[in-house]
Design a protein around this motif. Structure first.
Motif, PDB file in Angstrom:
ATOM      1  N   ILE A 102      95.568 -32.495  76.199  1.00 55.14           N
ATOM      2  CA  ILE A 102      96.892 -32.207  76.773  1.00 55.14           C
ATOM      3  C   ILE A 102      97.731 -31.401  75.786  1.00 55.14           C
ATOM      4  CG2 ILE A 102      99.081 -33.277  77.477  1.00 55.14           C
ATOM      5  CD1 ILE A 102      97.352 -35.491  78.825  1.00 55.14           C
ATOM      6  N   ARG A 103      97.711 -31.798  74.512  1.00 51.63           N
ATOM      7  CA  ARG A 103      98.463 -31.028  73.507  1.00 51.63           C
ATOM      8  C   ARG A 103      97.895 -29.619  73.359  1.00 51.63           C
ATOM      9  NH1 ARG A 103      99.901 -36.224  71.492  1.00 51.63           N
ATOM     10  NH2 ARG A 103      97.889 -36.689  70.590  1.00 51.63           N
ATOM     11  N   ALA A 104      96.574 -29.482  73.387  1.00 53.98           N
ATOM     12  CA  ALA A 104      95.946 -28.157  73.260  1.00 53.98           C
ATOM     13  C   ALA A 104      96.350 -27.257  74.430  1.00 53.98           C
ATOM     14  CB  ALA A 104      94.428 -28.292  73.184  1.00 53.98           C
ATOM     15  N   ALA A 105      96.395 -27.817  75.639  1.00 49.29           N
ATOM     16  CA  ALA A 105      96.805 -27.021  76.802  1.00 49.29           C
ATOM     17  C   ALA A 105      98.240 -26.538  76.624  1.00 49.29           C
ATOM     18  CB  ALA A 105      96.674 -27.848  78.084  1.00 49.29           C
ATOM     19  N   GLY A 106      99.096 -27.400  76.128  1.00 47.72           N
ATOM     20  CA  GLY A 106     100.487 -27.010  75.898  1.00 47.72           C
ATOM     21  C   GLY A 106     100.625 -26.003  74.773  1.00 47.72           C
ATOM     22  N   LEU A 107      99.806 -26.188  73.716  1.00 48.72           N
ATOM     23  CA  LEU A 107      99.877 -25.282  72.569  1.00 48.72           C
ATOM     24  C   LEU A 107      99.523 -23.850  72.936  1.00 48.72           C
ATOM     25  CD1 LEU A 107      98.427 -27.426  69.666  1.00 48.72           C
ATOM     26  CD2 LEU A 107     100.657 -26.304  69.720  1.00 48.72           C
ATOM     27  N   ALA A 108      98.736 -23.674  73.977  1.00 50.22           N
ATOM     28  CA  ALA A 108      98.391 -22.325  74.420  1.00 50.22           C
ATOM     29  C   ALA A 108      99.635 -21.593  74.916  1.00 50.22           C
ATOM     30  CB  ALA A 108      97.342 -22.388  75.529  1.00 50.22           C
ATOM     31  N   LYS A 109     100.719 -22.356  75.208  1.00 50.81           N
ATOM     32  CA  LYS A 109     101.928 -21.761  75.769  1.00 50.81           C
ATOM     33  C   LYS A 109     103.151 -21.885  74.871  1.00 50.81           C
ATOM     34  CE  LYS A 109     100.061 -22.644  80.283  1.00 50.81           C
ATOM     35  NZ  LYS A 109     100.018 -23.510  81.419  1.00 50.81           N
ATOM     36  N   THR A 110     103.211 -22.961  74.068  1.00 48.92           N
ATOM     37  CA  THR A 110     104.375 -23.159  73.195  1.00 48.92           C
ATOM     38  C   THR A 110     103.985 -23.959  71.962  1.00 48.92           C
ATOM     39  OG1 THR A 110     106.568 -24.161  72.978  1.00 48.92           O
ATOM     40  CG2 THR A 110     105.089 -25.176  74.572  1.00 48.92           C
ATOM     41  N   PRO A 111     104.485 -23.567  70.790  1.00 47.70           N
ATOM     42  CA  PRO A 111     104.172 -24.337  69.580  1.00 47.70           C
ATOM     43  C   PRO A 111     104.777 -25.744  69.617  1.00 47.70           C
ATOM     44  CG  PRO A 111     105.787 -22.623  69.103  1.00 47.70           C
ATOM     45  CD  PRO A 111     105.319 -22.405  70.511  1.00 47.70           C
ATOM     46  N   PHE A 112     105.789 -25.960  70.460  1.00 43.26           N
ATOM     47  CA  PHE A 112     106.457 -27.259  70.508  1.00 43.26           C
ATOM     48  C   PHE A 112     105.573 -28.363  71.088  1.00 43.26           C
ATOM     49  CE2 PHE A 112     109.924 -24.145  70.485  1.00 43.26           C
ATOM     50  CZ  PHE A 112     110.537 -24.542  69.301  1.00 43.26           C
ATOM     51  N   LEU A 136     104.498 -31.224  68.926  1.00 44.89           N
ATOM     52  CA  LEU A 136     105.436 -32.285  68.584  1.00 44.89           C
ATOM     53  C   LEU A 136     105.348 -33.488  69.520  1.00 44.89           C
ATOM     54  CD1 LEU A 136     108.569 -30.105  67.770  1.00 44.89           C
ATOM     55  CD2 LEU A 136     106.736 -30.871  66.236  1.00 44.89           C
ATOM     56  N   SER A 137     104.563 -33.372  70.590  1.00 45.45           N
ATOM     57  CA  SER A 137     104.433 -34.494  71.525  1.00 45.45           C
ATOM     58  C   SER A 137     103.629 -35.614  70.864  1.00 45.45           C
ATOM     59  CB  SER A 137     103.733 -34.049  72.808  1.00 45.45           C
ATOM     60  OG  SER A 137     103.563 -35.170  73.656  1.00 45.45           O
ATOM     61  N   ARG A 138     104.185 -36.817  70.907  1.00 40.73           N
ATOM     62  CA  ARG A 138     103.549 -37.961  70.252  1.00 40.73           C
ATOM     63  C   ARG A 138     102.922 -38.920  71.254  1.00 40.73           C
ATOM     64  NH1 ARG A 138     106.538 -41.429  67.879  1.00 40.73           N
ATOM     65  NH2 ARG A 138     108.240 -41.198  69.345  1.00 40.73           N
ATOM     66  N   GLY A 139     102.690 -38.465  72.472  1.00 40.27           N
ATOM     67  CA  GLY A 139     102.198 -39.329  73.535  1.00 40.27           C
ATOM     68  C   GLY A 139     100.824 -39.917  73.276  1.00 40.27           C
ATOM     69  N   HIS A 140     100.524 -40.977  74.042  1.00 38.02           N
ATOM     70  CA  HIS A 140      99.233 -41.663  73.977  1.00 38.02           C
ATOM     71  C   HIS A 140      98.591 -41.662  75.355  1.00 38.02           C
ATOM     72  CE1 HIS A 140      99.836 -43.226  69.944  1.00 38.02           C
ATOM     73  NE2 HIS A 140     101.038 -43.647  70.304  1.00 38.02           N
ATOM     74  N   ALA A 141      97.280 -41.877  75.368  1.00 42.15           N
ATOM     75  CA  ALA A 141      96.529 -42.086  76.605  1.00 42.15           C
ATOM     76  C   ALA A 141      95.492 -43.151  76.330  1.00 42.15           C
ATOM     77  CB  ALA A 141      95.846 -40.795  77.058  1.00 42.15           C
ATOM     78  N   LEU A 196     102.966 -38.231  79.443  1.00 40.78           N
ATOM     79  CA  LEU A 196     103.115 -36.784  79.578  1.00 40.78           C
ATOM     80  C   LEU A 196     104.450 -36.367  78.971  1.00 40.78           C
ATOM     81  CD1 LEU A 196     101.889 -36.433  83.268  1.00 40.78           C
ATOM     82  CD2 LEU A 196     100.604 -35.874  81.188  1.00 40.78           C
ATOM     83  N   PRO A 197     104.577 -35.095  78.592  1.00 38.80           N
ATOM     84  CA  PRO A 197     105.855 -34.610  78.056  1.00 38.80           C
ATOM     85  C   PRO A 197     106.961 -34.710  79.104  1.00 38.80           C
ATOM     86  CG  PRO A 197     104.086 -33.020  77.675  1.00 38.80           C
ATOM     87  CD  PRO A 197     103.548 -34.060  78.612  1.00 38.80           C
TER      88      PRO A 197
END
Length: 164
Positions: free
Chosen positions: A103-113, A116-121, A132-133
């Motif tokens: 999930i973080r990698a998918a977001g990183l493709a669009k924004t460096p922020f 910063l997501s600290r979520g768990h699954a 989720l963010p």
């Protein structure tokens, strides 16, 4: 462990102090609920709660009623009241770190922020629980990652074996 799992029941928790107080509109709950319906789940009405301990209380209530999937949105950042990860982690029996990495990698493709997501699954008993963010775009990125996984994870969590 949840009590009386209902295979298709799902829960949505929105961690937003502003939306819970009526100062902002929840933009992610309806998106998540629609996605769950498209995947054969029957989501309860999204619970919009203030950041912090109320998130944990909402999660425990949904686990108690036997949801197969619970998705949260919000409270995963760095502000002092972003405590969704801290409220989620004690409930997880079997973490799924690879899901959050994806999930973080998918977001990183669009924004460096997204970094910063600290979520768990992970699994809380036999329930899939994912943080989720809080942004609509972050939610969409996370749901895209879960798209091919959610049915398989739920089947395995419920003891079913099938080929991938």
């Amino acid at each position: 462990m949840s009590h009386g799992l209902q295979r298709n029941r799902a829960g949505v928790v929105i961690a937003s102090t502003r939306a819970a107080a009526g100062l902002a509109e929840d933009m992610t709950g309806p998106v998540i609920a629609d996605w769950l319906r498209e995947h054969g789940f029957e989501p309860d009405e999204p619970l919009v709660v203030p950041d912090g301990a109320a998130v944990g209380a909402a999660l425990r209530a949904l686990l108690q009623v036997g949801c197969a999937v619970v998705l949260t949105s919000g409270g995963t950042g760095l502000t002092p009241d972003d405590l969704t990860p801290e409220e989620t982690l004690p409930l997880l029996d079997r973490p799924l770190p690879g899901v959050m990495e994806a999930i973080r990698a998918a977001g990183l493709a669009k924004t460096p922020f997204a970094a910063l997501s600290r979520g768990h699954a992970g699994l809380a008993g036999d329930c899939l629980l994912v943080n989720l963010p809080g942004s609509p775009k972050g939610v969409m990125d996370g749901l895209a990652v879960l798209d091919p996984l959610v049915t398989h994870i739920c089947a395995q969590a419920q003891g079913e074996h099938h080929d991938h």
